[in-house]
Design an enzyme around this catalytic site. Structure first.
Site, PDB file in Angstrom:
ATOM      1  N   ASP A  27      27.067  34.641  29.953  1.00 37.68           N
ATOM      2  CA  ASP A  27      27.316  33.275  30.101  1.00 37.68           C
ATOM      3  C   ASP A  27      27.051  32.784  31.467  1.00 37.68           C
ATOM      4  O   ASP A  27      27.038  33.585  32.720  1.00 37.68           O
ATOM      5  CB  ASP A  27      28.936  33.003  29.601  1.00 37.68           C
ATOM      6  N   ASP A  28      27.043  31.608  31.947  1.00 38.26           N
ATOM      7  CA  ASP A  28      26.898  31.087  33.206  1.00 38.26           C
ATOM      8  C   ASP A  28      25.507  31.500  33.887  1.00 38.26           C
ATOM      9  O   ASP A  28      25.408  31.355  35.292  1.00 38.26           O
ATOM     10  CB  ASP A  28      28.218  31.530  34.081  1.00 38.26           C
TER      11      ASP A  28
ATOM     12  N   HIS B 182      31.331  25.820  27.986  1.00 37.77           N
ATOM     13  CA  HIS B 182      31.950  26.201  29.289  1.00 37.77           C
ATOM     14  C   HIS B 182      33.297  26.059  29.214  1.00 37.77           C
ATOM     15  O   HIS B 182      33.751  25.109  28.988  1.00 37.77           O
ATOM     16  CB  HIS B 182      31.144  25.761  30.734  1.00 37.77           C
TER      17      HIS B 182
END
Length: 306
Positions: free
Chosen positions: A11-12, A132
Protein backbone atom coordinates in the site's frame (compact mmCIF):
# COMPACT_ATOMS: atom_id res chain seq x y z
CA UNK A 1 -6.66 -30.22 -1.92
CA UNK A 2 -6.62 -26.47 -1.59
CA UNK A 3 -4.26 -24.37 -3.62
CA UNK A 4 -3.76 -20.80 -2.48
CA UNK A 5 -3.20 -17.69 -4.56
CA UNK A 6 -1.68 -14.93 -2.47
CA UNK A 7 -1.71 -11.27 -3.46
CA UNK A 8 0.82 -9.35 -1.36
CA UNK A 9 -0.17 -5.71 -1.85
CA UNK A 10 2.24 -2.92 -0.98
CA UNK A 11 0.00 0.00 0.00
CA UNK A 12 0.83 3.72 -0.28
CA UNK A 13 2.95 3.43 -3.44
CA UNK A 14 3.67 7.02 -4.48
CA UNK A 15 3.79 8.39 -0.90
CA UNK A 16 7.46 9.37 -1.12
CA UNK A 17 10.61 8.30 -3.03
CA UNK A 18 11.81 6.19 -0.10
CA UNK A 19 8.51 4.31 0.13
CA UNK A 20 8.66 3.72 -3.63
CA UNK A 21 12.23 2.41 -3.38
CA UNK A 22 11.35 -0.04 -0.61
CA UNK A 23 8.25 -1.36 -2.37
CA UNK A 24 10.14 -1.86 -5.65
CA UNK A 25 12.91 -3.74 -3.79
CA UNK A 26 10.25 -6.01 -2.24
CA UNK A 27 8.69 -6.63 -5.66
CA UNK A 28 12.05 -7.48 -7.25
CA UNK A 29 12.77 -9.85 -4.33
CA UNK A 30 9.46 -11.65 -4.95
CA UNK A 31 8.10 -10.49 -1.58
CA UNK A 32 5.36 -8.15 -2.89
CA UNK A 33 3.30 -9.10 -5.95
CA UNK A 34 1.02 -6.09 -6.32
CA UNK A 35 0.93 -2.40 -5.37
CA UNK A 36 -1.72 0.18 -4.53
CA UNK A 37 -1.04 3.75 -5.75
CA UNK A 38 -1.85 6.97 -3.89
CA UNK A 39 -2.39 9.31 -6.84
CA UNK A 40 -2.23 12.37 -4.56
CA UNK A 41 1.10 11.16 -3.13
CA UNK A 42 4.10 13.42 -3.65
CA UNK A 43 5.92 10.71 -5.64
CA UNK A 44 2.95 9.26 -7.56
CA UNK A 45 4.25 10.08 -11.06
CA UNK A 46 7.60 8.48 -10.19
CA UNK A 47 5.78 5.42 -8.77
CA UNK A 48 3.81 5.00 -12.01
CA UNK A 49 7.06 5.13 -14.01
CA UNK A 50 8.64 2.50 -11.74
CA UNK A 51 5.59 0.25 -12.14
CA UNK A 52 5.95 0.52 -15.92
CA UNK A 53 9.71 -0.06 -15.86
CA UNK A 54 9.51 -3.18 -13.68
CA UNK A 55 6.09 -4.40 -14.87
CA UNK A 56 4.60 -4.18 -11.37
CA UNK A 57 0.84 -4.88 -11.18
CA UNK A 58 -0.73 -1.67 -9.88
CA UNK A 59 -4.14 -0.62 -8.58
CA UNK A 60 -5.61 2.48 -6.93
CA UNK A 61 -5.46 3.30 -3.22
CA UNK A 62 -8.29 5.84 -3.13
CA UNK A 63 -7.54 8.58 -0.62
CA UNK A 64 -10.19 10.80 1.00
CA UNK A 65 -8.51 11.27 4.37
CA UNK A 66 -4.90 12.42 4.00
CA UNK A 67 -3.48 15.44 2.17
CA UNK A 68 -5.09 17.27 -0.74
CA UNK A 69 -7.76 16.30 -3.27
CA UNK A 70 -6.75 15.84 -6.91
CA UNK A 71 -9.99 17.38 -8.23
CA UNK A 72 -9.20 21.07 -8.94
CA UNK A 73 -12.75 22.13 -8.09
CA UNK A 74 -12.55 20.54 -4.63
CA UNK A 75 -9.23 22.12 -3.62
CA UNK A 76 -11.11 25.11 -2.26
CA UNK A 77 -14.45 25.32 -0.46
CA UNK A 78 -15.26 21.62 -0.23
CA UNK A 79 -16.91 19.58 2.54
CA UNK A 80 -13.97 17.14 2.23
CA UNK A 81 -11.53 19.76 3.57
CA UNK A 82 -10.77 20.92 7.11
CA UNK A 83 -10.19 24.58 7.95
CA UNK A 84 -6.49 23.99 7.23
CA UNK A 85 -7.41 23.18 3.61
CA UNK A 86 -6.53 19.46 3.70
CA UNK A 87 -8.61 16.28 4.01
CA UNK A 88 -10.00 15.78 7.54
CA UNK A 89 -7.61 12.94 8.51
CA UNK A 90 -8.15 9.27 9.38
CA UNK A 91 -10.39 9.90 12.40
CA UNK A 92 -11.48 13.41 11.38
CA UNK A 93 -13.02 12.00 8.19
CA UNK A 94 -15.01 9.50 10.24
CA UNK A 95 -16.18 12.22 12.65
CA UNK A 96 -17.24 14.56 9.84
CA UNK A 97 -19.09 11.67 8.16
CA UNK A 98 -20.94 10.70 11.33
CA UNK A 99 -22.05 14.34 11.78
CA UNK A 100 -23.43 14.42 8.23
CA UNK A 101 -20.94 17.11 7.15
CA UNK A 102 -19.61 15.36 4.02
CA UNK A 103 -21.24 15.91 0.65
CA UNK A 104 -21.42 12.51 -1.09
CA UNK A 105 -21.49 14.09 -4.55
CA UNK A 106 -18.08 15.61 -3.70
CA UNK A 107 -16.85 12.20 -2.50
CA UNK A 108 -17.90 10.75 -5.86
CA UNK A 109 -16.32 13.64 -7.78
CA UNK A 110 -12.99 13.12 -5.99
CA UNK A 111 -13.02 9.32 -6.42
CA UNK A 112 -13.65 9.73 -10.16
CA UNK A 113 -10.88 12.35 -10.40
CA UNK A 114 -8.49 9.88 -8.74
CA UNK A 115 -9.43 7.08 -11.17
CA UNK A 116 -8.92 9.51 -14.08
CA UNK A 117 -5.52 10.61 -12.76
CA UNK A 118 -4.52 6.96 -12.22
CA UNK A 119 -5.40 6.33 -15.89
CA UNK A 120 -3.39 9.37 -16.95
CA UNK A 121 -0.33 8.27 -14.92
CA UNK A 122 -0.35 4.57 -15.77
CA UNK A 123 -2.07 4.42 -19.17
CA UNK A 124 -4.76 2.01 -17.94
CA UNK A 125 -7.64 1.75 -15.48
CA UNK A 126 -6.91 0.13 -12.11
CA UNK A 127 -7.71 -3.63 -12.02
CA UNK A 128 -8.45 -3.12 -8.31
CA UNK A 129 -9.30 -0.16 -6.10
CA UNK A 130 -9.40 0.04 -2.31
CA UNK A 131 -9.45 2.82 0.28
CA UNK A 132 -6.58 4.49 2.15
CA UNK A 133 -7.24 4.03 5.88
CA UNK A 134 -10.23 1.82 4.93
CA UNK A 135 -12.50 4.79 4.12
CA UNK A 136 -14.17 2.86 1.27
CA UNK A 137 -16.20 0.66 3.64
CA UNK A 138 -17.63 3.52 5.70
CA UNK A 139 -21.39 4.21 5.72
CA UNK A 140 -22.61 6.26 2.73
CA UNK A 141 -19.08 6.22 1.22
CA UNK A 142 -19.43 2.50 0.44
CA UNK A 143 -22.39 3.18 -1.89
CA UNK A 144 -20.62 5.97 -3.80
CA UNK A 145 -17.41 3.91 -3.97
CA UNK A 146 -19.32 0.94 -5.41
CA UNK A 147 -21.02 3.17 -8.00
CA UNK A 148 -17.65 4.51 -9.18
CA UNK A 149 -16.18 1.00 -9.50
CA UNK A 150 -19.20 -0.16 -11.47
CA UNK A 151 -19.13 2.91 -13.75
CA UNK A 152 -15.46 2.36 -14.63
CA UNK A 153 -15.69 -1.44 -14.78
CA UNK A 154 -13.18 -1.91 -11.94
CA UNK A 155 -13.78 -5.48 -10.85
CA UNK A 156 -11.88 -5.94 -7.59
CA UNK A 157 -11.65 -4.27 -4.19
CA UNK A 158 -10.67 -5.12 -0.61
CA UNK A 159 -13.02 -6.04 2.24
CA UNK A 160 -10.93 -5.88 5.43
CA UNK A 161 -12.44 -8.65 7.57
CA UNK A 162 -9.53 -10.62 9.00
CA UNK A 163 -10.14 -14.16 10.34
CA UNK A 164 -8.94 -14.63 13.92
CA UNK A 165 -8.54 -10.87 14.52
CA UNK A 166 -10.31 -11.00 17.90
CA UNK A 167 -7.80 -13.56 19.21
CA UNK A 168 -4.80 -11.30 18.50
CA UNK A 169 -4.01 -10.18 22.05
CA UNK A 170 -0.79 -8.43 20.98
CA UNK A 171 -2.73 -5.63 19.25
CA UNK A 172 -2.93 -2.48 21.38
CA UNK A 173 -6.48 -1.78 22.67
CA UNK A 174 -6.81 1.56 20.84
CA UNK A 175 -5.82 -0.06 17.53
CA UNK A 176 -8.08 -3.05 18.21
CA UNK A 177 -11.02 -0.68 18.71
CA UNK A 178 -10.28 0.90 15.32
CA UNK A 179 -9.88 -2.50 13.63
CA UNK A 180 -13.14 -3.82 15.11
CA UNK A 181 -14.85 -0.71 13.71
CA UNK A 182 -13.31 -1.38 10.29
CA UNK A 183 -14.50 -5.00 10.50
CA UNK A 184 -18.05 -3.95 11.39
CA UNK A 185 -18.14 -1.44 8.52
CA UNK A 186 -16.74 -4.09 6.16
CA UNK A 187 -19.39 -6.65 7.09
CA UNK A 188 -22.05 -4.01 6.43
CA UNK A 189 -20.48 -3.31 3.03
CA UNK A 190 -20.57 -6.86 1.64
CA UNK A 191 -24.14 -6.64 0.29
CA UNK A 192 -23.53 -3.24 -1.30
CA UNK A 193 -20.41 -4.38 -3.16
CA UNK A 194 -22.09 -7.66 -4.18
CA UNK A 195 -25.08 -5.79 -5.60
CA UNK A 196 -22.73 -3.75 -7.81
CA UNK A 197 -20.95 -6.87 -9.09
CA UNK A 198 -17.70 -6.11 -7.28
CA UNK A 199 -15.42 -8.96 -6.20
CA UNK A 200 -12.65 -9.39 -3.63
CA UNK A 201 -10.36 -12.24 -2.53
CA UNK A 202 -11.73 -14.99 -0.27
CA UNK A 203 -9.47 -13.96 2.59
CA UNK A 204 -8.03 -10.66 3.82
CA UNK A 205 -5.01 -10.41 6.15
CA UNK A 206 -3.03 -7.37 7.23
CA UNK A 207 -4.37 -5.84 10.45
CA UNK A 208 -2.77 -8.35 12.85
CA UNK A 209 0.56 -8.30 10.98
CA UNK A 210 1.04 -4.55 10.61
CA UNK A 211 4.23 -2.67 11.47
CA UNK A 212 5.95 -3.90 14.64
CA UNK A 213 3.49 -6.83 14.81
CA UNK A 214 4.85 -8.25 11.54
CA UNK A 215 7.10 -11.30 11.75
CA UNK A 216 7.60 -14.38 9.59
CA UNK A 217 5.69 -16.48 12.13
CA UNK A 218 2.88 -13.90 12.42
CA UNK A 219 2.32 -13.97 8.65
CA UNK A 220 2.57 -17.78 8.54
CA UNK A 221 0.09 -18.16 11.41
CA UNK A 222 -2.33 -15.58 9.97
CA UNK A 223 -2.36 -17.35 6.59
CA UNK A 224 -2.70 -20.84 8.11
CA UNK A 225 -5.47 -19.71 10.50
CA UNK A 226 -7.34 -17.98 7.69
CA UNK A 227 -7.15 -20.97 5.34
CA UNK A 228 -8.40 -23.35 8.08
CA UNK A 229 -11.21 -20.90 8.87
CA UNK A 230 -12.15 -20.58 5.20
CA UNK A 231 -12.00 -24.28 4.35
CA UNK A 232 -14.15 -25.14 7.37
CA UNK A 233 -16.92 -22.95 5.91
CA UNK A 234 -16.77 -24.35 2.36
CA UNK A 235 -19.44 -27.03 1.78
CA UNK A 236 -17.91 -30.51 1.77
CA UNK A 237 -20.24 -31.90 -0.94
CA UNK A 238 -19.68 -32.06 -3.77
CA UNK A 239 -15.93 -31.95 -3.17
CA UNK A 240 -14.10 -30.08 -5.93
CA UNK A 241 -10.87 -31.80 -7.06
CA UNK A 242 -8.89 -28.59 -6.71
CA UNK A 243 -10.25 -25.49 -5.05
CA UNK A 244 -8.17 -22.34 -5.23
CA UNK A 245 -8.48 -20.06 -2.23
CA UNK A 246 -7.52 -16.42 -2.85
CA UNK A 247 -5.87 -14.29 -0.19
CA UNK A 248 -4.80 -10.65 -0.02
CA UNK A 249 -2.06 -9.72 2.45
CA UNK A 250 -1.92 -5.94 2.97
CA UNK A 251 1.59 -4.64 3.73
CA UNK A 252 3.30 -1.24 4.11
CA UNK A 253 7.02 -1.77 3.45
CA UNK A 254 9.45 1.00 2.62
CA UNK A 255 12.28 3.13 3.89
CA UNK A 256 11.00 5.66 6.44
CA UNK A 257 10.01 9.07 5.04
CA UNK A 258 12.33 11.95 5.91
CA UNK A 259 10.49 15.29 6.25
CA UNK A 260 9.74 17.52 4.51
CA UNK A 261 9.76 15.07 1.57
CA UNK A 262 6.72 12.83 1.16
CA UNK A 263 3.05 12.74 2.00
CA UNK A 264 -0.03 13.70 0.05
CA UNK A 265 0.19 17.47 0.27
CA UNK A 266 0.88 18.21 3.93
CA UNK A 267 4.16 16.36 4.48
CA UNK A 268 4.76 12.80 5.72
CA UNK A 269 2.83 11.50 8.75
CA UNK A 270 4.26 9.66 11.77
CA UNK A 271 3.28 6.26 10.32
CA UNK A 272 5.43 6.82 7.22
CA UNK A 273 8.41 8.12 9.21
CA UNK A 274 8.40 5.16 11.61
CA UNK A 275 11.02 2.38 11.75
CA UNK A 276 8.10 -0.01 11.31
CA UNK A 277 8.14 0.58 7.53
CA UNK A 278 11.70 -0.77 7.30
CA UNK A 279 10.84 -3.60 9.70
CA UNK A 280 8.08 -4.73 7.31
CA UNK A 281 10.46 -4.57 4.33
CA UNK A 282 13.12 -6.64 6.11
CA UNK A 283 10.55 -9.22 7.28
CA UNK A 284 8.87 -9.66 3.89
CA UNK A 285 12.12 -10.40 2.01
CA UNK A 286 13.24 -13.13 4.45
CA UNK A 287 13.92 -16.42 2.59
CA UNK A 288 12.05 -18.50 5.19
CA UNK A 289 8.82 -16.68 4.32
CA UNK A 290 9.31 -17.41 0.62
CA UNK A 291 10.02 -21.09 1.36
CA UNK A 292 6.90 -21.27 3.56
CA UNK A 293 4.80 -20.17 0.57
CA UNK A 294 6.31 -22.97 -1.52
CA UNK A 295 5.80 -25.71 1.08
CA UNK A 296 2.18 -24.60 1.62
CA UNK A 297 1.43 -24.57 -2.14
CA UNK A 298 0.90 -20.79 -2.04
CA UNK A 299 1.43 -18.98 -5.33
CA UNK A 300 2.04 -15.21 -5.33
CA UNK A 301 0.02 -13.29 -7.89
CA UNK A 302 -1.85 -10.04 -8.54
CA UNK A 303 -5.54 -9.18 -9.04
CA UNK A 304 -5.10 -9.60 -12.80
CA UNK A 305 -4.30 -13.29 -12.19
CA UNK A 306 -7.52 -14.10 -10.32
Amino acid sequence: MFQAKLIVTGDDFGYCPRRNQGIVECFLAGAVSNVSLLVNGSAAADAAKLARRYNIPIGLHANLSEGSPVSEVLKTNSSLLSEAGFFHGKMGFRTALSKGLLNMSEVKQELKAQVDLFHELTGHLPPHMDGHQHVHVLPKVRHVFAEVLEEYGIEYTRVPVEPGLHNCDWIEPSMMDFYVGVEKDSLNTVDVFTKHGIRWPDIYIGLSTMGKNMSVSAIQNAIDTAIVDFTSKVPAHPVPQHRTVTIELMVHPGYPSVPPIGGCGEGPDDFSQSWERLHELQTLIKPELQSHYKTRNIQLCSFKDL
